[in-house]
Design an enzyme around this catalytic site. Structure first.
Site, PDB file in Angstrom:
ATOM      1  N   GLY A  10     -62.386  39.723  -3.344  1.00 19.89           N
ATOM      2  CA  GLY A  10     -61.446  39.234  -2.329  1.00 19.89           C
ATOM      3  C   GLY A  10     -60.364  38.355  -2.918  1.00 19.89           C
ATOM      4  N   ALA A  11     -59.735  38.839  -3.990  1.00 23.83           N
ATOM      5  CA  ALA A  11     -58.822  37.960  -4.747  1.00 23.83           C
ATOM      6  C   ALA A  11     -57.335  38.193  -4.466  1.00 23.83           C
ATOM      7  CB  ALA A  11     -59.102  38.098  -6.242  1.00 23.83           C
ATOM      8  N   ASN A  88     -66.283  35.624  -3.812  1.00 24.32           N
ATOM      9  CA  ASN A  88     -65.389  34.880  -2.917  1.00 24.32           C
ATOM     10  C   ASN A  88     -65.161  35.606  -1.585  1.00 24.32           C
ATOM     11  OD1 ASN A  88     -62.902  33.062  -2.255  1.00 24.32           O
ATOM     12  ND2 ASN A  88     -62.109  35.165  -2.280  1.00 24.32           N
ATOM     13  N   SER A 140     -70.045  27.759   2.036  1.00 25.96           N
ATOM     14  CA  SER A 140     -69.281  27.008   3.043  1.00 25.96           C
ATOM     15  C   SER A 140     -70.064  25.769   3.475  1.00 25.96           C
ATOM     16  CB  SER A 140     -69.040  27.889   4.271  1.00 25.96           C
ATOM     17  OG  SER A 140     -68.598  27.107   5.363  1.00 25.96           O
ATOM     18  N   TYR A 153     -72.051  33.457  10.706  1.00 22.98           N
ATOM     19  CA  TYR A 153     -71.368  32.964   9.495  1.00 22.98           C
ATOM     20  C   TYR A 153     -72.236  31.892   8.822  1.00 22.98           C
ATOM     21  CZ  TYR A 153     -67.582  30.988   6.601  1.00 22.98           C
ATOM     22  OH  TYR A 153     -66.810  30.535   5.558  1.00 22.98           O
ATOM     23  N   LYS A 157     -73.858  32.030   5.007  1.00 17.37           N
ATOM     24  CA  LYS A 157     -73.547  31.075   3.938  1.00 17.37           C
ATOM     25  C   LYS A 157     -74.789  30.282   3.517  1.00 17.37           C
ATOM     26  CE  LYS A 157     -69.176  32.165   3.515  1.00 17.37           C
ATOM     27  NZ  LYS A 157     -68.652  32.787   2.303  1.00 17.37           N
ATOM     28  N   ILE A 186     -60.208  24.617   4.447  1.00 16.59           N
ATOM     29  CA  ILE A 186     -59.193  24.912   3.426  1.00 16.59           C
ATOM     30  C   ILE A 186     -58.040  25.672   4.099  1.00 16.59           C
ATOM     31  CG2 ILE A 186     -58.732  25.985   1.175  1.00 16.59           C
ATOM     32  CD1 ILE A 186     -60.858  23.744   1.010  1.00 16.59           C
TER      33      ILE A 186
HETATM   34  P1  NAP Z   1     -59.072  34.708   3.703  1.00 17.92           P
HETATM   35  O1  NAP Z   1     -57.757  34.176   3.333  1.00 17.92           O
HETATM   36  O2  NAP Z   1     -59.323  35.226   5.058  1.00 17.92           O
HETATM   37  O3  NAP Z   1     -59.496  35.797   2.603  1.00 17.92           O
HETATM   38  C1  NAP Z   1     -60.687  36.522   2.721  1.00 17.92           C
HETATM   39  C2  NAP Z   1     -60.797  37.436   1.524  1.00 17.92           C
HETATM   40  O4  NAP Z   1     -62.026  38.159   1.618  1.00 17.92           O
HETATM   41  C3  NAP Z   1     -59.669  38.448   1.462  1.00 17.92           C
HETATM   42  O5  NAP Z   1     -59.169  38.498   0.138  1.00 17.92           O
HETATM   43  C4  NAP Z   1     -60.351  39.758   1.827  1.00 17.92           C
HETATM   44  O6  NAP Z   1     -59.840  40.896   1.149  1.00 17.92           O
HETATM   45  C5  NAP Z   1     -61.762  39.507   1.322  1.00 17.92           C
HETATM   46  N1  NAP Z   1     -62.710  40.430   1.956  1.00 17.92           N
HETATM   47  C6  NAP Z   1     -63.133  40.418   3.243  1.00 17.92           C
HETATM   48  N2  NAP Z   1     -63.950  41.479   3.445  1.00 17.92           N
HETATM   49  C7  NAP Z   1     -64.043  42.148   2.260  1.00 17.92           C
HETATM   50  C8  NAP Z   1     -64.739  43.323   1.859  1.00 17.92           C
HETATM   51  N3  NAP Z   1     -65.517  44.017   2.696  1.00 17.92           N
HETATM   52  N4  NAP Z   1     -64.602  43.727   0.557  1.00 17.92           N
HETATM   53  C9  NAP Z   1     -63.817  43.023  -0.306  1.00 17.92           C
HETATM   54  N5  NAP Z   1     -63.134  41.918   0.040  1.00 17.92           N
HETATM   55  C10 NAP Z   1     -63.239  41.486   1.319  1.00 17.92           C
HETATM   56  O7  NAP Z   1     -60.189  33.580   3.526  1.00 17.92           O
HETATM   57  P2  NAP Z   1     -60.347  32.392   2.468  1.00 17.92           P
HETATM   58  O8  NAP Z   1     -60.221  31.142   3.204  1.00 17.92           O
HETATM   59  O9  NAP Z   1     -59.573  32.624   1.248  1.00 17.92           O
HETATM   60  O10 NAP Z   1     -61.921  32.585   2.165  1.00 17.92           O
HETATM   61  C11 NAP Z   1     -62.449  32.885   0.882  1.00 17.92           C
HETATM   62  C12 NAP Z   1     -63.913  32.493   0.872  1.00 17.92           C
HETATM   63  O11 NAP Z   1     -64.027  31.084   1.096  1.00 17.92           O
HETATM   64  C13 NAP Z   1     -64.726  33.172   1.978  1.00 17.92           C
HETATM   65  O12 NAP Z   1     -65.983  33.548   1.494  1.00 17.92           O
HETATM   66  C14 NAP Z   1     -64.866  32.065   3.026  1.00 17.92           C
HETATM   67  O13 NAP Z   1     -66.022  32.235   3.811  1.00 17.92           O
HETATM   68  C15 NAP Z   1     -64.953  30.842   2.139  1.00 17.92           C
HETATM   69  N6  NAP Z   1     -64.611  29.611   2.834  1.00 17.92           N
HETATM   70  C16 NAP Z   1     -63.358  29.404   3.345  1.00 17.92           C
HETATM   71  C17 NAP Z   1     -63.087  28.216   4.007  1.00 17.92           C
HETATM   72  C18 NAP Z   1     -61.737  27.902   4.597  1.00 17.92           C
HETATM   73  O14 NAP Z   1     -61.610  26.887   5.314  1.00 17.92           O
HETATM   74  N7  NAP Z   1     -60.693  28.693   4.347  1.00 17.92           N
HETATM   75  C19 NAP Z   1     -64.082  27.252   4.157  1.00 17.92           C
HETATM   76  C20 NAP Z   1     -65.349  27.503   3.631  1.00 17.92           C
HETATM   77  C21 NAP Z   1     -65.593  28.668   2.966  1.00 17.92           C
HETATM   78  P3  NAP Z   1     -58.783  41.953   1.805  1.00 17.92           P
HETATM   79  O15 NAP Z   1     -57.726  41.137   2.489  1.00 17.92           O
HETATM   80  O16 NAP Z   1     -58.286  42.697   0.617  1.00 17.92           O
HETATM   81  O17 NAP Z   1     -59.545  42.841   2.744  1.00 17.92           O
END
Ligand code: NAP
Length: 244
Positions: A10-11, A88, A140, A153, A157, A186
């Site tokens: 998911g990069a 990720n 998370s 969720y 996690k 974030i």
């Molecule tokens: P985001 O901007 O929504 O990005 C999510 C990423 O996950 C995207 O790159 C997406 O890829 C990928 N993804 C989702 N389903 C997938 C699949 N089936 N196969 C491959 N890739 C997949 O979210 P983010 O905030 O960057 O989150 C990244 C990580 O941090 C997640 O695990 C999230 O739970 C964790 N996190 C985030 C927060 C926050 O506040 N933002 C807090 C705690 C934890 P595509 O777009 O290419 O589909």
């Protein structure tokens, strides 16, 4: 520092994208997985190429075991080893427990937990053979303390953190370190549903009175890669929102 071969799931967007940029700029070989965000993945590749930095982009839906296998096989065929994996990729959904369908459960658990498990399973064969490596799971805050209206969720996690601890014990004798980074709030698209006013309220609950940025997570990843003696830990980066 030795050039490492690193897979990041998911990069193309958000936290994963920032980690990819940070590690690529450190000189590592980065395989950026994406699923739906093809344009953003290509744009990231081009952006880095302008700075003379090469990365690989690879489409795979990590919910599917065979796609995880393809991603790992591609990396091994081309680079002969995998030093690091960053799980990720993740999705979230805000809903009451009474609204959760079987499909919601499957989508969230299969992406956040089963996908990460499959990736760990695939890379660990090579890491055990090499007797070195590391895995970082982006879990998370909600896996630690639970989120109202995000039960699935939170389960996913918490499961991820359990996997981190179990694998740290199982893979430690093979000199493979496994850790979780547990972010708080974030600034990414994942939190797009919150209004400015709601974010101000959240900030007031956080001792540092700020929401986190993707750079805060990427810096921790960089540190964890260089470190040699940390394993089985859940590292909270949340501005003090939750102190366990
Ligand atoms: P985001 O901007 O929504 O990005 C999510 C990423 O996950 C995207 O790159 C997406 O890829 C990928 N993804 C989702 N389903 C997938 C699949 N089936 N196969 C491959 N890739 C997949 O979210 P983010 O905030 O960057 O989150 C990244 C990580 O941090 C997640 O695990 C999230 O739970 C964790 N996190 C985030 C927060 C926050 O506040 N933002 C807090 C705690 C934890 P595509 O777009 O290419 O589909």
């Amino acid at each position: 520092m030795e050039k490492q071969v690193i897979i990041i799931t998911g990069a193309a967007r958000g936290i994963g994208r920032e980690i990819a940029k940070t590690l690529a700029k450190e000189g590592h070989i980065i395989i950026c997985n994406y699923n739906k965000s093809k344009e953003q993945a290509i744009q990231l590749k081009k952006e880095l190429e302008k700075e003379g930095i090469k990365i690989e982009i690879f489409q795979a839906d990590i919910m599917k075991q065979e796609k995880c296998k393809e991603l790992v096989e591609y990396t091994l065929e081309k680079y002969k080893k995998i030093d690091g994996l960053i799980n990720n990729a993740g999705i979230s959904k805000t809903q009451l427990i009474t609204e959760v369908t079987k499909q919601d459960w499957e989508e969230i658990i299969n992406t956040n937990l089963y996908g990460a498990f499959c990736m760990c399973q695939q890379v660990s064969k090579n890491m055990i053979y090499n007797q070195k490596g590391w895995i970082i799971n982006i879990s998370s805050i909600w896996g630690q303390v639970g989120a109202s209206m995000e039960v699935v969720y939170s389960i996913s996690k918490a499961g991820m953190d359990g996997m981190t601890k179990a694998l740290a014990k199982e893979l430690g004798p093979s000199k493979i370190r496994v850790n979780s980074i547990a972010p708080g709030f974030i600034n990414t698209e994942m939190n797009n549903q919150y209004t400015k006013e709601e974010i101000e309220i959240i900030k007031k609950e956080i001792p540092l009175e700020e929401i986190g940025q993707t750079e805060d997570i990427a810096k921790c990843v960089k540190w964890l890669i260089e470190d040699k003696y940390t394993t089985g830990q859940i590292i909270s980066i949340n501005g003090g929102w939750v102190i366990t």
